[in-house]
Design an enzyme around this catalytic site. Structure first.
Site: not given
Length: 344
Positions: A10, A13
């Site tokens: 994502c 991250c």
């Protein structure tokens, strides 16, 4: 050091990974940085939420994006721990060398080279109590010569190695005194204990321990000595506070250590051989003396200063040409100092 960013790919991250990448680059720390996006493998870390950050298998942040400041502090703390492990490994290895082999090393037994050198050049052989089997040539001074040890004293040697300074101190304290060596390298402790046992010494004890947290009671020691050890450890502030804690009121320490004036190139300080070789780990002379003063010591005196020269062939063995040129252009002064401080 290994850093793993746990996440499913994502935006958060990816952001964490990017921040860490920048912080690591800025800090100049040798890090294996990677991502882990496999859900099953992420579960093995027992994290409750992603993104998460692990350093050497330990989870430090999860469910949020840490700040750059948090990451810098975390990396710094972990890097110091890794450096201590490096030093322990090197000294475990030097304990396995013969006395002749070890005496050629500058605290750097594991250098993959036949080109070795010593910055020590200190002759212990004329001192009372000298034991050749305990002299591995990894000191940078003669602290016991300046320590003012008296008969009946309790003396502690920090980073006692094979026991060289302990055996000299034993001659000074006599049969009524006691000498305690503290070291964190198991092979060194084994060598020291064997040296003491075969000579029938009963008032010398060798303890395994961290000198940033000594296994000794408060106010129990008359003199603390150390020889080219404290500069290898990152937390000088903790070390001198510990020395202060274990000394009796009116007691003192005398240590020989390596300090610098000037700044090494980053490539020099990143070099493991130069770090374990007592050189790249050294701090500024005024900072070193400042840590002693902050710990509470008075009457701080440098009783001896010796200039350290690193031979060209040793530099060429461990560093590339560009780093050597930067080092020489910087005119960094490297010195062995012997310093005394009193606990009032």
């Amino acid at each position: 050091m290994e850093i793993v960013v746990l996440g499913t790919g994502c935006a958060k991250c990816k952001n964490v990974y990017g921040i860490i990448e920048e912080v690591v680059k800025e800090a100049g720390i040798n890090v294996n940085l990677r991502k882990e996006e496999d859900i099953l493998k992420i579960k093995e870390y027992n994290v409750m939420a992603t993104p998460a950050v692990t350093i050497d298998g330990k989870v430090y942040f999860q469910g949020r994006v840490p700040s750059e400041k948090e990451l810098r502090e975390c990396l710094s703390a972990n890097n110091k721990g890794n450096l201590k492990e490096l030093v322990k490994q090197r000294y475990n290895e030097v304990a396995l060398l013969s006395t002749a082999e070890a005496s050629k090393c500058c605290c750097n037994p594991a250098a993959p080279s036949k080109k070795v050198f010593t910055i020590m050049s200190e002759d212990y052989s004329k001192l009372k109590g000298y034991e050749p089997d305990a002299d591995l040539g990894v000191g940078c001074g003669l602290p016991t010569q300046y320590a003012g040890i008296k008969e009946g004293d309790t003396v502690v040697d920090l980073g006692s190695g094979a026991g060289n300074d302990c055996f000299i101190a034993r001659e000074e304290v006599g049969n009524t005194g006691k000498v305690i060596g503290i070291d964190f390298a198991p092979n060194m402790l084994e060598k020291a204990r064997k040296n003491a046992e075969k000579r029938g010494f009963r008032n010398i004890e060798f303890l395994q321990g961290d000198i940033e947290d000594m296994p000794l009671p408060d106010a129990s020691v008359d003199v603390v000595v150390s020889n080219c050890v404290l500069n290898l450890l990152p937390r000088k502030d903790m070390i001198f506070k510990e020395i202060y804690r274990v000394l009796k009121t009116g007691a003192h320490f005398c240590v020989s250590d390596v300090v610098i004036n000037g700044v090494f190139p980053k490539e020099f300080t990143d070099n493991a051989a130069m770090y374990a070789g007592c050189i790249a780990s050294a701090i500024q002379r005024e900072d070193y003396l400042g840590e002693i003063e902050k710990a509470g010591f008075k009457n701080i005196i440098v009783v001896r200063t010796k200039t350290v020269i690193i031979p060209d062939d040793v530099l060429e063995e461990h560093l590339d040409k560009a780093t050597i040129e930067k080092y020489k252009a910087g005119n960094v002064g490297i010195y062995s100092i012997t310093v005394i401080g009193v606990k009032e």
